[in-house]
Structure formats: structure tokens, C-alpha cells
Scaffold this motif. Structure first.
Motif, PDB file in Angstrom:
ATOM      1  N   SER A 135     -67.659 -28.408 -36.956  1.00  0.00           N
ATOM      2  CA  SER A 135     -68.371 -27.553 -36.000  1.00  0.00           C
ATOM      3  C   SER A 135     -67.644 -27.443 -34.669  1.00  0.00           C
ATOM      4  N   THR A 136     -67.868 -26.309 -34.015  1.00  0.00           N
ATOM      5  CA  THR A 136     -67.544 -26.214 -32.597  1.00  0.00           C
ATOM      6  C   THR A 136     -68.790 -26.538 -31.764  1.00  0.00           C
ATOM      7  N   ARG A 137     -69.986 -26.310 -32.364  1.00  0.00           N
ATOM      8  CA  ARG A 137     -71.229 -26.580 -31.654  1.00  0.00           C
ATOM      9  C   ARG A 137     -72.307 -26.948 -32.660  1.00  0.00           C
ATOM     10  N   VAL A 138     -73.201 -27.839 -32.255  1.00  0.00           N
ATOM     11  CA  VAL A 138     -74.288 -28.304 -33.113  1.00  0.00           C
ATOM     12  C   VAL A 138     -75.625 -28.009 -32.429  1.00  0.00           C
ATOM     13  N   LEU A 139     -76.562 -27.446 -33.188  1.00  0.00           N
ATOM     14  CA  LEU A 139     -77.936 -27.268 -32.720  1.00  0.00           C
ATOM     15  C   LEU A 139     -78.815 -28.243 -33.490  1.00  0.00           C
ATOM     16  N   PHE A 140     -79.602 -29.037 -32.778  1.00  0.00           N
ATOM     17  CA  PHE A 140     -80.551 -29.929 -33.438  1.00  0.00           C
ATOM     18  C   PHE A 140     -81.948 -29.342 -33.287  1.00  0.00           C
ATOM     19  N   MET A 141     -82.571 -29.019 -34.446  1.00  0.00           N
ATOM     20  CA  MET A 141     -83.908 -28.436 -34.434  1.00  0.00           C
ATOM     21  C   MET A 141     -84.961 -29.482 -34.782  1.00  0.00           C
ATOM     22  N   ASN A 142     -86.102 -29.360 -34.120  1.00  0.00           N
ATOM     23  CA  ASN A 142     -87.219 -30.263 -34.379  1.00  0.00           C
ATOM     24  C   ASN A 142     -88.515 -29.501 -34.135  1.00  0.00           C
TER      25      ASN A 142
END
Length: 245
Positions: A206-213
Motif C-alpha cells: 500500500s501507499t495508504r491504509v484506511l482502517f474502518m470501524n
């Protein structure tokens, strides 16, 4: 640099159940954005909204500045530019590997059969499946099916690819071969949005990570920031098992 996709204040309800809330993020050309989080956090619903398989309840999804939710927007053209790779491959079982990769080119892009086959062979070669051009999906493994599905998406010459847990239906032995293909695409500069439970991929490619909750993007940042210095306790809890490994 103009974003390929920009999401603004996106919400999605199923009945009274609000499954996506105030989603905001953007993706620029060449980025690999992975979306991680527990099952039920809204990751796949978000991806299905980006592909218009689900219609958002409110908010905007901009493709190069145009809102894809406008009634006048050309969904077919958009889908040819923003491809999707599904969990369960979605190949045509009655078509050969080669035909699976030429059909969309001919029907949607208006490419002639000879040119479509040339492009299909090029991308099947890229994913290591050229020798299976005459096979039907029932004759190849799950990992091979997913590689054909990726080649099929690439044949449309997309500007971005969406991956919805592309390894979740695979046995452990074939997961690696699909992730290797995706890493190769990242190296070639393909813009990708990937919903995944493969934390090594998220961390390394990844270049960027989104963490969803619970339907929100709880935090986002570089892989180093998310994996080494997460801000939220919930992110730390989610990553703890991975870190221990």
C-alpha cells in the motif's frame, strides 16, 4: 494532481441501519489504497458503492471531478474505466479463459476480435495464465480463476481497479500467487483500491491504509503510521494479532 476518485460525505443506509457514515477520502493516480477492518465494518459496502453496485443514500463520489451519482452520468463508461475484481471471480463458466477476456472489449469498447485477442493474451501472459487460454473456468483452480479475472479487468484498460477481498475465496496455497500479481500491478503504477484481510499486503504494497470501524474511517495514513503508530485503541486491538505474528 487531480484525484481519480474522491468520496465526499458518503452515507449508505439499509432500511434504518446506517452502514456507512461521513466517508471522505480521495485516491490519486498510482496510489494503492488498502481498506482494512473487521467483518461488518462497511469495507465491501463502500467498494460496492464506488462501483455503483449499491447506490449511496447521500454524499458524492467524484470520478475526475464528475459526480457519478448524477442521473446524467454515463455509468457504463465509468465501469470500463474503474474495473472491479470480485471475491468469487464472476467469470462466465460457458466461455473459455480467452473469451472471458475478449467479451467486454468487443461489447463495451467496440474492439475487433483480433485486437481483443491480442490484448487478452498480453494480460493473460502478465498474470501467468496464457497457457490456459482454451480452458473453461471449471478446469482451473481458484487462484487461476482470480488471475484470469484480474486479466479480464486489465483488458478494459482501466484507470483504476477495485478489489473486493480478492483472496478470501482461495485456499492458502493459491493466495500468494494472486497477491504476487497485485504487487506486480502496483509496481507498474496501477491505481488500486483494495479491501483485504491480507495484512502483509496492506503493510508492504500500500501507499495508504484506511482502517474502518462500524461504518466510519476511524483513521488513515501510510502503512508505517497505521501499523507502527496507530492513534486509536480500536486500531491497535485489530492489529494486535497481526503484530504478534
Amino acid at each position: 494532481m487531480q484525484e481519480i476518485i474522491k468520496v465526499e460525505n458518503l452515507e449508505k443506509k439499509f432500511g434504518d441501519n446506517l452502514v456507512l457514515k461521513n466517508i471522505d477520502f480521495a485516491v490519486t493516480p498510482g496510489e494503492v489504497v488498502t481498506i482494512i477492518g473487521s467483518s461488518g465494518s462497511g469495507k465491501s459496502t463502500l467498494l460496492r458503492c464506488l462501483n455503483l453496485l449499491e447506490k449511496p443514500t447521500s454524499g458524492k463520489i467524484l470520478y475526475k471531478g464528475d459526480n457519478i451519482l448524477d442521473k446524467s452520468f454515463d455509468e457504463r463508461r465509468y465501469r470500463s474505466k474503474v474495473g472491479m475484481v470480485f471475491q468469487n471471480f464472476n467469470l462466465f463458466e460457458n466461455k473459455t479463459v480467452l473469451e472471458n477476456c475478449t467479451l467486454g472489449q468487443e461489447l463495451v469498447l467496440g474492439v475487433n476480435k483480433k485486437e481483443a485477442e491480442k490484448t487478452a493474451r498480453e494480460f493473460l501472459n502478465l498474470v501467468g495464465m496464457e497457457e490456459y487460454v482454451n480452458a473453461k473456468p471449471a478446469q482451473i483452480s481458484g487462484g487461476q480463476k482470480q488471475r484470469v479475472a484480474i486479466a479480464r479487468a486489465l483488458c478494459m484498460k482501466p484507470e483504476a481497479l477495485l478489489f473486493d477481498e480478492p483472496t478470501s475465496a482461495l485456499d492458502p496455497e493459491t493466495v500468494g500467487e494472486v497477491l504476487d500479481v497485485m504487487a506486480k500491478l502496483a509496481q507498474r503504477g496501477m491505481t488500486m483500491i483494495v479491501v483485504t484481510h491480507e495484512m502483509d499486503f496492506a503493510r508492504e504494497v500500500s501507499t495508504r491504509v484506511l482502517f474502518m470501524n462500524q461504518g466510519v474511517i476511524l483513521e488513515e495514513g501510510s502503512p508505517e503510521k497505521i501499523f507502527e503508530h496507530p492513534e486509536h485503541n480500536r486500531t491497535r486491538e485489530f492489529l494486535k494479532r497481526f503484530m504478534e505474528n
